[in-house]
Scaffold this motif. Structure first.
Motif, PDB file in Angstrom:
ATOM      1  N   VAL A  40     -18.193  27.621   4.099  1.00  0.00           N
ATOM      2  CA  VAL A  40     -17.865  26.833   2.904  1.00  0.00           C
ATOM      3  C   VAL A  40     -18.634  25.515   2.925  1.00  0.00           C
ATOM      4  O   VAL A  40     -19.210  25.095   1.907  1.00  0.00           O
ATOM      5  CB  VAL A  40     -16.336  26.597   2.812  1.00  0.00           C
ATOM      6  CG1 VAL A  40     -16.003  25.541   1.762  1.00  0.00           C
ATOM      7  CG2 VAL A  40     -15.610  27.894   2.517  1.00  0.00           C
ATOM      8  N   LEU A  41     -18.654  24.864   4.082  1.00  0.00           N
ATOM      9  CA  LEU A  41     -19.411  23.607   4.207  1.00  0.00           C
ATOM     10  C   LEU A  41     -20.899  23.829   3.957  1.00  0.00           C
ATOM     11  O   LEU A  41     -21.566  22.983   3.349  1.00  0.00           O
ATOM     12  CB  LEU A  41     -19.188  22.984   5.592  1.00  0.00           C
ATOM     13  CG  LEU A  41     -17.803  22.405   5.843  1.00  0.00           C
ATOM     14  CD1 LEU A  41     -17.663  21.975   7.296  1.00  0.00           C
ATOM     15  CD2 LEU A  41     -17.517  21.258   4.892  1.00  0.00           C
ATOM     16  N   ASP A  42     -21.415  24.974   4.408  1.00  0.00           N
ATOM     17  CA  ASP A  42     -22.820  25.301   4.160  1.00  0.00           C
ATOM     18  C   ASP A  42     -23.090  25.424   2.668  1.00  0.00           C
ATOM     19  O   ASP A  42     -24.105  24.936   2.160  1.00  0.00           O
ATOM     20  CB  ASP A  42     -23.185  26.593   4.889  1.00  0.00           C
ATOM     21  CG  ASP A  42     -24.617  27.018   4.612  1.00  0.00           C
ATOM     22  OD1 ASP A  42     -25.522  26.165   4.711  1.00  0.00           O
ATOM     23  OD2 ASP A  42     -24.829  28.214   4.298  1.00  0.00           O
ATOM     24  N   SER A  43     -22.176  26.077   1.951  1.00  0.00           N
ATOM     25  CA  SER A  43     -22.400  26.242   0.507  1.00  0.00           C
ATOM     26  C   SER A  43     -22.223  24.918  -0.244  1.00  0.00           C
ATOM     27  O   SER A  43     -22.900  24.682  -1.244  1.00  0.00           O
ATOM     28  CB  SER A  43     -21.466  27.308  -0.056  1.00  0.00           C
ATOM     29  OG  SER A  43     -20.134  26.850  -0.028  1.00  0.00           O
ATOM     30  N   TRP A  47     -26.959  23.262   3.489  1.00  0.00           N
ATOM     31  CA  TRP A  47     -27.697  23.124   4.740  1.00  0.00           C
ATOM     32  C   TRP A  47     -28.946  24.012   4.699  1.00  0.00           C
ATOM     33  O   TRP A  47     -29.121  24.821   3.803  1.00  0.00           O
ATOM     34  CB  TRP A  47     -26.825  23.509   5.932  1.00  0.00           C
ATOM     35  CG  TRP A  47     -25.657  22.578   6.147  1.00  0.00           C
ATOM     36  CD1 TRP A  47     -25.535  21.293   5.713  1.00  0.00           C
ATOM     37  CD2 TRP A  47     -24.445  22.884   6.840  1.00  0.00           C
ATOM     38  NE1 TRP A  47     -24.339  20.762   6.093  1.00  0.00           N
ATOM     39  CE2 TRP A  47     -23.636  21.717   6.796  1.00  0.00           C
ATOM     40  CE3 TRP A  47     -23.951  23.993   7.490  1.00  0.00           C
ATOM     41  CZ2 TRP A  47     -22.385  21.647   7.373  1.00  0.00           C
ATOM     42  CZ3 TRP A  47     -22.698  23.921   8.076  1.00  0.00           C
ATOM     43  CH2 TRP A  47     -21.931  22.763   8.017  1.00  0.00           C
ATOM     44  N   LYS A  48     -29.780  23.888   5.684  1.00  0.00           N
ATOM     45  CA  LYS A  48     -31.005  24.692   5.730  1.00  0.00           C
ATOM     46  C   LYS A  48     -30.652  26.181   5.676  1.00  0.00           C
ATOM     47  O   LYS A  48     -29.610  26.601   6.166  1.00  0.00           O
ATOM     48  CB  LYS A  48     -31.794  24.369   6.989  1.00  0.00           C
ATOM     49  CG  LYS A  48     -32.285  22.944   6.998  1.00  0.00           C
ATOM     50  CD  LYS A  48     -33.169  22.654   8.151  1.00  0.00           C
ATOM     51  CE  LYS A  48     -33.578  21.196   8.065  1.00  0.00           C
ATOM     52  NZ  LYS A  48     -34.622  20.845   8.944  1.00  0.00           N
ATOM     53  N   GLY A  52     -27.323  29.062   7.246  1.00  0.00           N
ATOM     54  CA  GLY A  52     -26.470  29.986   6.491  1.00  0.00           C
ATOM     55  C   GLY A  52     -26.589  31.408   7.000  1.00  0.00           C
ATOM     56  O   GLY A  52     -25.592  32.109   7.186  1.00  0.00           O
ATOM     57  N   TRP A  53     -27.833  31.843   7.218  1.00  0.00           N
ATOM     58  CA  TRP A  53     -28.051  33.194   7.738  1.00  0.00           C
ATOM     59  C   TRP A  53     -27.429  33.356   9.126  1.00  0.00           C
ATOM     60  O   TRP A  53     -26.830  34.390   9.446  1.00  0.00           O
ATOM     61  CB  TRP A  53     -29.537  33.531   7.797  1.00  0.00           C
ATOM     62  CG  TRP A  53     -30.111  33.792   6.439  1.00  0.00           C
ATOM     63  CD1 TRP A  53     -30.951  32.989   5.722  1.00  0.00           C
ATOM     64  CD2 TRP A  53     -29.860  34.933   5.624  1.00  0.00           C
ATOM     65  NE1 TRP A  53     -31.243  33.542   4.510  1.00  0.00           N
ATOM     66  CE2 TRP A  53     -30.574  34.755   4.420  1.00  0.00           C
ATOM     67  CE3 TRP A  53     -29.093  36.069   5.764  1.00  0.00           C
ATOM     68  CZ2 TRP A  53     -30.552  35.679   3.387  1.00  0.00           C
ATOM     69  CZ3 TRP A  53     -29.068  36.998   4.735  1.00  0.00           C
ATOM     70  CH2 TRP A  53     -29.789  36.794   3.569  1.00  0.00           C
ATOM     71  N   LEU A  54     -27.586  32.337   9.950  1.00  0.00           N
ATOM     72  CA  LEU A  54     -27.009  32.370  11.295  1.00  0.00           C
ATOM     73  C   LEU A  54     -25.478  32.453  11.228  1.00  0.00           C
ATOM     74  O   LEU A  54     -24.854  33.257  11.937  1.00  0.00           O
ATOM     75  CB  LEU A  54     -27.440  31.138  12.092  1.00  0.00           C
ATOM     76  CG  LEU A  54     -26.917  31.044  13.523  1.00  0.00           C
ATOM     77  CD1 LEU A  54     -27.534  32.134  14.379  1.00  0.00           C
ATOM     78  CD2 LEU A  54     -27.219  29.678  14.105  1.00  0.00           C
TER      79      LEU A  54
END
Length: 165
Positions: A40-43, A47-48, A52-54
């Motif tokens: 959620v924080l990534d969205s 972030w790079k 997200g993929w990781l």
């Protein structure tokens, strides 16, 4: 010298499966909640892309691991957990993938205790821990009367004196 059985015959309580499953739900649930919060924080913060993929990869692996820990592993653990005690030896045999068969001489046992955490208490079960000079061994999820009888039997065989506190 007493004959050592090739396979111990005593079993754990069938409620051990439920306890292991509840424990796995709690621990894996915490991990999945943390990973979901990171996603959620990534969205939100963008972030790079590789982060997200990781995170999605770790989340997918964590879901598969949770399925293993909750649905498959407890049944395998219960199916392959045996123990036995006689005047000379305590035998512990467990493991489906990595099989372990321990034979502990009663003469080497220095302490024996019963333990009961919140999950074990809910199902009226105890674990029995046996301490030797170099290690500790645990028999998980035994009914109360079986655990107390086993503890007293091992203490008697190992000639452990009870100390009043």
């Amino acid at each position: 010298m007493q004959y050592i059985q090739s396979t111990p015959e005593q079993r754990l309580s069938p409620d051990a499966i439920t306890i292991w499953r509840i424990s796995a739900v709690i621990s894996n649930g915490i991990v999945l909640i943390v990973l979901a919060a990171l996603l959620v924080l990534d969205s939100i913060y963008g972030w790079k892309a590789w982060i997200g993929w990781l995170l999605w990869g770790v989340f997918a692996i964590s879901v598969l691991y949770a399925v293993w820990e909750i649905f498959i592993r407890p049944s395998l653990l219960y199916k392959h957990w045996y123990y036995d005690a006689n005047e000379e030896f305590l035998q512990l045999k467990h493991g489906a993938l990595k099989k372990v068969h321990q034979i502990i001489p009663m003469a080497k046992i220095q302490s024996v205790t019963t333990n009961q955490g919140p999950l074990l208490r809910k199902y009226a079960l105890f674990s029995v821990s046996v301490g030797t000079m170099g290690s500790s061994h645990t028999i998980p999820a035994l009914p109360e009367e079986v655990a107390l009888e086993l503890r007293n039997q091992i203490a008697s065989y190992a000639r452990i004196n009870e100390v009043d506190e």
